[in-house]
Write an enzyme that holds these catalytic residues in place. Sequence first.
Site, PDB file in Angstrom:
ATOM      1  N   LYS A  70      34.330  43.043  32.314  1.00  0.00           N
ATOM      2  CA  LYS A  70      32.892  42.775  32.382  1.00  0.00           C
ATOM      3  C   LYS A  70      32.156  43.422  31.220  1.00  0.00           C
ATOM      4  O   LYS A  70      31.246  42.821  30.630  1.00  0.00           O
ATOM      5  CB  LYS A  70      32.327  43.287  33.711  1.00  0.00           C
ATOM      6  CG  LYS A  70      32.760  42.488  34.926  1.00  0.00           C
ATOM      7  CD  LYS A  70      32.208  43.098  36.216  1.00  0.00           C
ATOM      8  CE  LYS A  70      32.690  42.338  37.442  1.00  0.00           C
ATOM      9  NZ  LYS A  70      32.167  42.920  38.698  1.00  0.00           N
ATOM     10  N   LYS A  77      36.316  52.797  38.298  1.00  0.00           N
ATOM     11  CA  LYS A  77      36.048  52.429  39.689  1.00  0.00           C
ATOM     12  C   LYS A  77      36.478  53.568  40.591  1.00  0.00           C
ATOM     13  O   LYS A  77      37.454  54.262  40.301  1.00  0.00           O
ATOM     14  CB  LYS A  77      36.808  51.154  40.086  1.00  0.00           C
ATOM     15  CG  LYS A  77      36.125  50.364  41.186  1.00  0.00           C
ATOM     16  CD  LYS A  77      34.864  49.693  40.662  1.00  0.00           C
ATOM     17  CE  LYS A  77      34.191  48.836  41.718  1.00  0.00           C
ATOM     18  NZ  LYS A  77      33.049  48.091  41.152  1.00  0.00           N
ATOM     19  N   ASN A 112      24.100  42.880  50.106  1.00  0.00           N
ATOM     20  CA  ASN A 112      23.096  43.050  49.061  1.00  0.00           C
ATOM     21  C   ASN A 112      23.118  41.886  48.075  1.00  0.00           C
ATOM     22  O   ASN A 112      22.085  41.267  47.797  1.00  0.00           O
ATOM     23  CB  ASN A 112      23.319  44.368  48.323  1.00  0.00           C
ATOM     24  CG  ASN A 112      22.248  44.629  47.278  1.00  0.00           C
ATOM     25  OD1 ASN A 112      21.070  44.724  47.583  1.00  0.00           O
ATOM     26  ND2 ASN A 112      22.659  44.733  46.033  1.00  0.00           N
ATOM     27  N   SER A 138      23.190  48.676  34.737  1.00  0.00           N
ATOM     28  CA  SER A 138      23.616  50.077  34.762  1.00  0.00           C
ATOM     29  C   SER A 138      23.613  50.648  33.341  1.00  0.00           C
ATOM     30  O   SER A 138      23.211  51.800  33.124  1.00  0.00           O
ATOM     31  CB  SER A 138      25.015  50.204  35.375  1.00  0.00           C
ATOM     32  OG  SER A 138      24.962  50.198  36.789  1.00  0.00           O
TER      33      SER A 138
END
Length: 423
Positions: A103, A115, A230, A357
């Site tokens: 990504k 992660k 979400n 982020s």
Amino acid sequence: MGKIDEAGKEKETLNLLTSTQIIIRNAITELGLNHDIYHLLKEPIKTLQVRIPVRMDDGSTKVFTGFRAQHNDSLGPTMGGVRFHHLLKEDDIKALSMWMSLKCGIADLPFGGGKGGVICNPRTMSFGELERLSRAYVRTISQIVGPTKDIPAPDIYTNSQIMSWMMDEYSRLRQFDSPGFITGKPLVLGGSEGREKAGAKGVTICIEEAAKRSGIRLKGARVIVQGFGNAGSFIAKFLHEAGAYIVGISDVYGALYDPDGLNIEYLLSRRDSFGTVTTLFEGAISNQELLEQDCDILVPAAISNQITGENAGNIKAKLIVEAANGPTTLEATRILTERGILIVPDVLAGAGGVTVSYFEWVQNKQGYYWSAEEITEKLRDRIVHSFNEIYDLALNRQINMRLAAYIVGIRKMAEASKYRGWI
């Protein structure tokens, strides 16, 4: 790389790490790179497993297992979410860190993938227990994370409150305020405008672009969103506001389907903090039944391995945009591609979260914060550019968008690793 069944046929792999390694290997072959890069990228450079003792409300001590994986830091610090889930496995964390690297490469960010997670069931834990677990997790991984090492973020069943506890604990350990240690924080603690909705917004932008390329008019299109957490709830909201008919949604307990369109405003008002809403209705169907209902656009936004070789032939959607991690297996991807169904892969559609982020991390470093409009514009520019690059590459090379996305995601990592002398 799958297992062999009793009839001698290769069985489809549902292991996320194995399937990720297969696509990475195929992408490296397609790029014509030396296969030394495959051996570097096929697993994280570092995986930490920790044991976390936490005092529970009843006075007992429960020991949780946690993980943090850092895939590749050739381009810069690693970055990626922390999830709390009772079914979490180490191989899943490894695969997710690899997807985060992809990504970052796709969105052209100066990061590698990270992660983390803890095996727990937050649905059964009190507010105080979650705080103690969050702080204890940070203490156990504090030596390998930080604003210049590895930046955590929210993920499944973690949110801005949990990020706040983690940031506060890290700041206490380091004895100075460290907002850049973690992203997904509330605005008052240095969070970014648009971070909570960033993942859903990135998926929605990809849906808009893919619909244009597929000749689907978004206004009036019939959409199924599997998952109402979400990401799924915001995707349903954004598409509803764009004029689409949301004909199906689901949660962990079941699914709702109405070919004339569901009342999304009502469903959004009734869902709980975990995205549960179907228990309020009679006549719910299963998640698997929902996937096979008639629609124009299908958005798997729940869990992995939902569309497999067994049900891919029954999918009626014209377009699939993946909002979950690994919802479509490699065999299903092959079958759907042969049927002419366009699949926008998770590593592209899901790049919105890590992109914002990155924006939050930059704003923390500068001490200067952008408006919501600026965030949305910057996010749209990156996602649209990435979508067009991957779509055109897939078209030119006559490959599916998943393989094309991996090619784009790997290129910069491979180049940086070569310059560093790692391969």
